[in-house]
Design an enzyme around this catalytic site. Structure first.
Site, PDB file in Angstrom:
ATOM      1  N   ASP A 158       0.837  -1.200   0.000  1.00  0.00           N
ATOM      2  CA  ASP A 158       0.000   0.000   0.000  1.00  0.00           C
ATOM      3  C   ASP A 158       0.870   1.248   0.000  1.00  0.00           C
ATOM      4  OD1 ASP A 158      -2.079  -1.681   0.074  1.00  0.00           O
ATOM      5  OD2 ASP A 158      -2.817  -1.121   2.067  1.00  0.00           O
ATOM      6  N   GLU A 196       3.825   1.659  -1.245  1.00  0.00           N
ATOM      7  CA  GLU A 196       4.414   1.908  -2.562  1.00  0.00           C
ATOM      8  C   GLU A 196       3.366   2.476  -3.515  1.00  0.00           C
ATOM      9  OE1 GLU A 196       7.837  -1.529  -2.835  1.00  0.00           O
ATOM     10  OE2 GLU A 196       5.764  -2.129  -2.602  1.00  0.00           O
ATOM     11  N   LYS A 244      -8.539   2.385  11.354  1.00  0.00           N
ATOM     12  CA  LYS A 244      -8.827   2.086   9.952  1.00  0.00           C
ATOM     13  C   LYS A 244      -8.564   0.600   9.746  1.00  0.00           C
ATOM     14  CE  LYS A 244      -7.811   3.658   5.266  1.00  0.00           C
ATOM     15  NZ  LYS A 244      -7.507   2.352   4.693  1.00  0.00           N
ATOM     16  N   ASP A 297      -8.299  -2.950   7.939  1.00  0.00           N
ATOM     17  CA  ASP A 297      -7.865  -3.372   6.621  1.00  0.00           C
ATOM     18  C   ASP A 297      -8.788  -4.477   6.126  1.00  0.00           C
ATOM     19  OD1 ASP A 297      -6.280  -3.234   4.457  1.00  0.00           O
ATOM     20  OD2 ASP A 297      -4.700  -4.519   5.250  1.00  0.00           O
ATOM     21  N   TYR A 355     -19.025   2.209  10.042  1.00  0.00           N
ATOM     22  CA  TYR A 355     -18.464   3.477  10.508  1.00  0.00           C
ATOM     23  C   TYR A 355     -19.157   4.703   9.916  1.00  0.00           C
ATOM     24  CZ  TYR A 355     -16.023   2.638   6.131  1.00  0.00           C
ATOM     25  OH  TYR A 355     -15.748   2.342   4.831  1.00  0.00           O
ATOM     26  N   LYS A 358      -2.086   7.065   7.933  1.00  0.00           N
ATOM     27  CA  LYS A 358      -1.554   5.705   7.791  1.00  0.00           C
ATOM     28  C   LYS A 358      -0.371   5.497   8.724  1.00  0.00           C
ATOM     29  CE  LYS A 358      -3.781   4.293   3.905  1.00  0.00           C
ATOM     30  NZ  LYS A 358      -3.074   4.077   2.659  1.00  0.00           N
ATOM     31  N   CYS A 402      35.794 -18.811  13.657  1.00  0.00           N
ATOM     32  CA  CYS A 402      35.079 -17.767  14.391  1.00  0.00           C
ATOM     33  C   CYS A 402      35.824 -16.440  14.243  1.00  0.00           C
ATOM     34  CB  CYS A 402      34.984 -18.157  15.867  1.00  0.00           C
ATOM     35  SG  CYS A 402      34.352 -16.822  16.899  1.00  0.00           S
ATOM     36  N   CYS A 438      37.453 -15.516  17.805  1.00  0.00           N
ATOM     37  CA  CYS A 438      38.535 -16.243  18.471  1.00  0.00           C
ATOM     38  C   CYS A 438      39.339 -17.139  17.541  1.00  0.00           C
ATOM     39  CB  CYS A 438      37.976 -17.062  19.632  1.00  0.00           C
ATOM     40  SG  CYS A 438      37.044 -18.505  19.090  1.00  0.00           S
ATOM     41  N   CYS A 473      30.470 -21.545  17.097  1.00  0.00           N
ATOM     42  CA  CYS A 473      31.902 -21.439  17.361  1.00  0.00           C
ATOM     43  C   CYS A 473      32.251 -22.523  18.381  1.00  0.00           C
ATOM     44  CB  CYS A 473      32.208 -20.057  17.932  1.00  0.00           C
ATOM     45  SG  CYS A 473      33.798 -19.991  18.761  1.00  0.00           S
TER      46      CYS A 473
HETATM   47  S1  IVH Z   1     -14.519   6.636   6.361  1.00  0.00           S
HETATM   48  C1  IVH Z   1     -15.834   9.527   3.275  1.00  0.00           C
HETATM   49  N1  IVH Z   1     -13.770   5.155   8.387  1.00  0.00           N
HETATM   50  O1  IVH Z   1     -10.706   2.979   4.246  1.00  0.00           O
HETATM   51  C2  IVH Z   1     -15.409   8.599   4.336  1.00  0.00           C
HETATM   52  N2  IVH Z   1     -13.177   4.452   6.191  1.00  0.00           N
HETATM   53  O2  IVH Z   1     -10.136   5.109   1.586  1.00  0.00           O
HETATM   54  C3  IVH Z   1     -15.015   7.315   3.768  1.00  0.00           C
HETATM   55  N3  IVH Z   1     -11.951   2.326   6.115  1.00  0.00           N
HETATM   56  O3  IVH Z   1     -11.886   1.365   1.884  1.00  0.00           O
HETATM   57  C4  IVH Z   1     -14.529   6.284   4.644  1.00  0.00           C
HETATM   58  N4  IVH Z   1     -11.940   1.942   8.282  1.00  0.00           N
HETATM   59  O4  IVH Z   1     -13.735   1.396   3.719  1.00  0.00           O
HETATM   60  C5  IVH Z   1     -13.757   5.315   7.051  1.00  0.00           C
HETATM   61  N5  IVH Z   1     -13.200   3.922  10.255  1.00  0.00           N
HETATM   62  C6  IVH Z   1     -13.189   4.073   8.941  1.00  0.00           C
HETATM   63  C7  IVH Z   1     -12.576   3.131   8.087  1.00  0.00           C
HETATM   64  C8  IVH Z   1     -12.591   3.374   6.707  1.00  0.00           C
HETATM   65  C9  IVH Z   1     -11.570   1.481   7.107  1.00  0.00           C
HETATM   66  C10 IVH Z   1     -11.691   2.116   4.680  1.00  0.00           C
HETATM   67  C11 IVH Z   1     -12.834   2.422   3.774  1.00  0.00           C
HETATM   68  C12 IVH Z   1     -12.142   2.610   2.464  1.00  0.00           C
HETATM   69  C13 IVH Z   1     -10.846   3.220   2.877  1.00  0.00           C
HETATM   70  C14 IVH Z   1     -10.872   4.727   2.661  1.00  0.00           C
END
Ligand code: IVH
Length: 682
Positions: free
Chosen positions: A34, A36, A124, A126, A240, A329, A425, A428, A443
């Site tokens: 991610d 990169e 956030k 994954d 969320y 991030k 080694c 020694c 060693c």
């Molecule tokens: S908010 C406009 N909250 O992250 C708001 N996204 O690029 C949009 N993601 O794949 C998203 N946890 O699904 C929000 N607590 C969180 C999140 C979250 C993971 C993901 C989301 C999307 C990427 C956002």
């Protein structure tokens, strides 16, 4: 090669991004990390900013994700699912706050509202972004994000996920008793780390390819043409936010989360926090980065959102993301760098470990200059050579390691020769041997200085004799100057000798002598650990101390007596026995016993006698105190989950140990029940 023109680079970046989007969104098999990908995206954004003439409506910076695959029906939405702008550090998170304030001021939002600007910070996760649509409270449709406006219809698959509510009540939202007419909830489908590991084990057994991470596993499981496959996977959901809603409302994101929770959606309460300003959001970001490893699910950052709904509307959005939110991030676990040299390190048991010296690189916020290469077999297998570009990983508290060579397999005539562990080694000069059946080279020198230094360093360390102020450099200098060759010598050091050492003041000499004196009386378990017997770690030392009760009883134990101890297998028994069969070793131990008194463990039968406890998550009392209570009551504390554990004590935010304990049928105690069981002495 020469620098490409901005136009050529923009085109190249677009091509690369389109390709990697496809790998990520369509194939669920990304080729690059991610971080990169983010770097490519940022470079393109920057170039388009500087050269607006190169920007266009079909640039990937204007789109989100990829086209849905044809096999699923398409869901067209009126409120697009947006993406998030990224931040990669505390500073960038603060810059986001500055941008938000500046924008609000430019819109004549009253200064006191800008002053009071509050945020909600959330982990956030994954996983895979999804939207669940409800009509009159009934689940009618579920879709992936797709390109933002058009997603894939995965209703049948999402129905199989237990966390997806099939019907929702009104939730007390303004709008009365009836469920909202239209309600779209948005969130992330994900898989816990343990469930992914179990899934992958099964796939490996049946010869299928394994999922590289929980995101791919979640995506691969939801985007299945056969819902039965989805149902067979242990998928979970966190909600969320919302999309289109009619018949419900809220004044802030925090209220939105509360409403979602009341309606029965899974909301990550522990993973979200209401923050009074950006400072608190930064604290949350740092805290989560520290705790990331111990969470049962994978998180890759923290999302920070403006809390006030009216301010969110005022802020609006720009091309592909809302102005009111940002994804902060975590710095990546892996990074690319160059191997400048390969050296070997001699451990206390004589084990020779190859180590790569690297061009400094920041991984997870720490500059890495050395990384282990483990052993000769792994170097051969990965074909790592001096001069190679390599991928370095730092995971949790684990030491950095070289994962792979990016130069390997390429036919580069200028690649250095293959690395071989030296036959003698480096410390020694004694011959180096490989014990049959072991990966490590050792060693064989009885008097190897490097081995001695390592053994002494281990002897004085925390958890062992704990001699404060006796660092690696001092140990090394003492050995080099011939003042110390074995542990007993430490107890013969005097203040004058120490003070005379280079760069060593009288005060530090005094302190060190005092610290050495303090260690003359030590619990038997720590004494055993300090001896550095192969395979005998901190935990096993405690088990042995408790079982044998005195040093002599252990030293005179036959190999069969040792194997009778729960947790001691044949290999460990052999290693302990061999240690005390060596006359050289016994002589050094006898000398040491003239200086140090190991104190036998309390024998009184306590409330935890013979029981092993393991702790996970955050307890209200300090961990050290909880451990001490167990020991005082005659129990032992384990460091990892296994069948030897009798009770798991789970605090807040327990890690993956909880699920494992349940899997093994180990009783789980809360902090309260733990206290009721062994506390109560006041
Ligand atoms: S908010 C406009 N909250 O992250 C708001 N996204 O690029 C949009 N993601 O794949 C998203 N946890 O699904 C929000 N607590 C969180 C999140 C979250 C993971 C993901 C989301 C999307 C990427 C956002």
């Amino acid at each position: 090669m020469g620098d490409p023109s901005p136009k050529a680079r923009v085109e190249e970046l677009r091509r690369l991004i389109a390709y990697h989007n496809d790998r990520y969104y369509r194939e669920d098999a990304p080729e690059i990390s991610d971080a990169e990908y983010d770097a490519l995206f940022r470079e393109l954004l920057r170039l388009e900013e500087v050269h607006p003439e190169l920007s266009g409506p079909d640039s990937p910076t204007r789109r989100v994700g990829a086209e849905p695959v044809a096999a699923f029906g398409t869901v067209v939405r009126t409120v697009p699912m947006l993406s998030l702008q990224n931040a990669f550090s505390d500073e960038e998170l603060r810059e986001f706050d500055t941008r938000v304030r500046r924008f609000l001021r430019s819109r004549d939002v009253p200064e006191d509202a800008v002053d009071r600007l509050g945020y909600v910070a959330e982990v956030k996760i994954d996983g895979l972004a999804v939207e669940l649509s409800y009509e009159e409270g009934k689940f009618v449709r579920g879709a992936t994000r797709g390109d933002g406006t058009r997603g894939e219809d995965v209703t049948a698959n999402l129905r199989t996920i237990r966390d997806v509510p099939l019907a929702v009540p009104a939730g007390g939202a303004p709008g009365g008793e009836d469920p909202p007419v239209v309600f779209e909830a948005r969130g992330e489908v994900y898989m816990e780390k343990d469930d992914l590991a179990a899934l992958n084990r099964g796939r490996e057994r049946s010869g299928e390819s394994v999922f590289a991470n929980p995101r791919n596993a979640a995506a691969g499981s939801v985007r299945q043409l056969d819902p039965k496959v989805t149902a067979s996977r242990r998928l979970r959901l966190w909600i969320y936010g919302t999309g289109r809603i009619e018949g419900a409302g809220f004044a802030s994101h925090w209220e939105e989360l509360a409403l979602l929770s009341r309606m029965g959606f899974p909301v990550n309460r522990d993973g979200s926090r209401l923050c009074r300003g950006i400072g608190e959001a930064v604290d949350f970001y740092r805290e989560m980065e520290r705790r990331k490893e111990s969470m049962p699910y994978e998180i890759d950052g923290v999302v920070v959102k403006v809390n006030d709904a009216a301010l969110q509307r005022e802020l609006g959005e720009v091309s592909r993301s809302p102005r009111w939110a940002v994804a902060a991030k975590f710095s990546p676990d892996r990074a690319e760098t160059t191997v400048e040299d390969i050296v070997v390190n001699v451990g206390r048991t004589g084990a020779i470990t190859p180590v790569a010296l690297l061009s400094p690189v920041v991984v997870r916020g720490v500059t890495v200059r050395r990384a282990t290469l483990h052993n000769q077999d792994l170097i051969d297998e990965k074909d790592i050579r001096v001069g190679d570009r390599v991928l370095v990983q730092r995971a949790g508290d684990v030491i950095p390691e070289v994962l792979s060579s990016l130069s390997a397999g390429r036919d580069a005539p200028d690649r250095g020769p293959r690395f071989r562990i030296p036959e003698r080694c480096p410390a020694c000069g004694a011959p180096v041997e490989r014990v049959p059946g072991e990966a490590a080279h050792r060693c064989t020198g009885e008097r190897c200085l490097a081995k001695r230094k390592e053994a002494l360093r281990h002897f004085v360390a925390k958890g062992a004799m704990d001699i404060e102020g006796m660092g690696t450099k001092i140990v090394s200098a003492l050995v080099d100057q011939g003042m110390v060759t074995e542990p007993a010598d430490l107890y013969r050091l005097d203040r004058e000798t120490l003070a005379a050492m280079e760069r060593f003041g009288e005060k530090s000499a005094d302190n060190l002598v005092r610290a050495v004196e303090k260690s003359r009386q030590v619990p038997l378990s720590r004494f055993l650990f300090a001896l550095g017997i192969q395979h005998v770690g901190e935990h096993l030392s405690e088990v042995l101390a408790r079982h044998f009760g005195s040093f002599d009883a252990l030293r005179n134990a036959a190999e069969e007596d040792l194997t009778k101890v729960r947790e001691v297998g044949p290999e460990v028994a052999r290693s302990i026995h061999a240690c005390f069969a060596s006359p050289e070793r016994n002589r050094a131990v006898d000398r040491l016993l003239r200086e140090v008194t190991p104190l036998p463990p309390p024998v009184a039968a306590g409330k935890a006698s013979g029981k092993t406890f393991l702790f996970t998550g955050t307890l209200r009392m300090p961990r050290a105190r909880a451990r001490e209570m167990v020991r005082r009551e005659g129990g032992t504390v384990a460091t990892g989950i296994g069948r030897n554990v009798d009770y798991l004590v789970a605090g807040d935010q327990p890690g993956s140990k909880l699920a494992k304990a349940r899997g093994l049928g180990i009783p789980v105690l809360t902090e309260e029940s733990f206290l009721a069981m062994i506390g109560g002495r006041g």
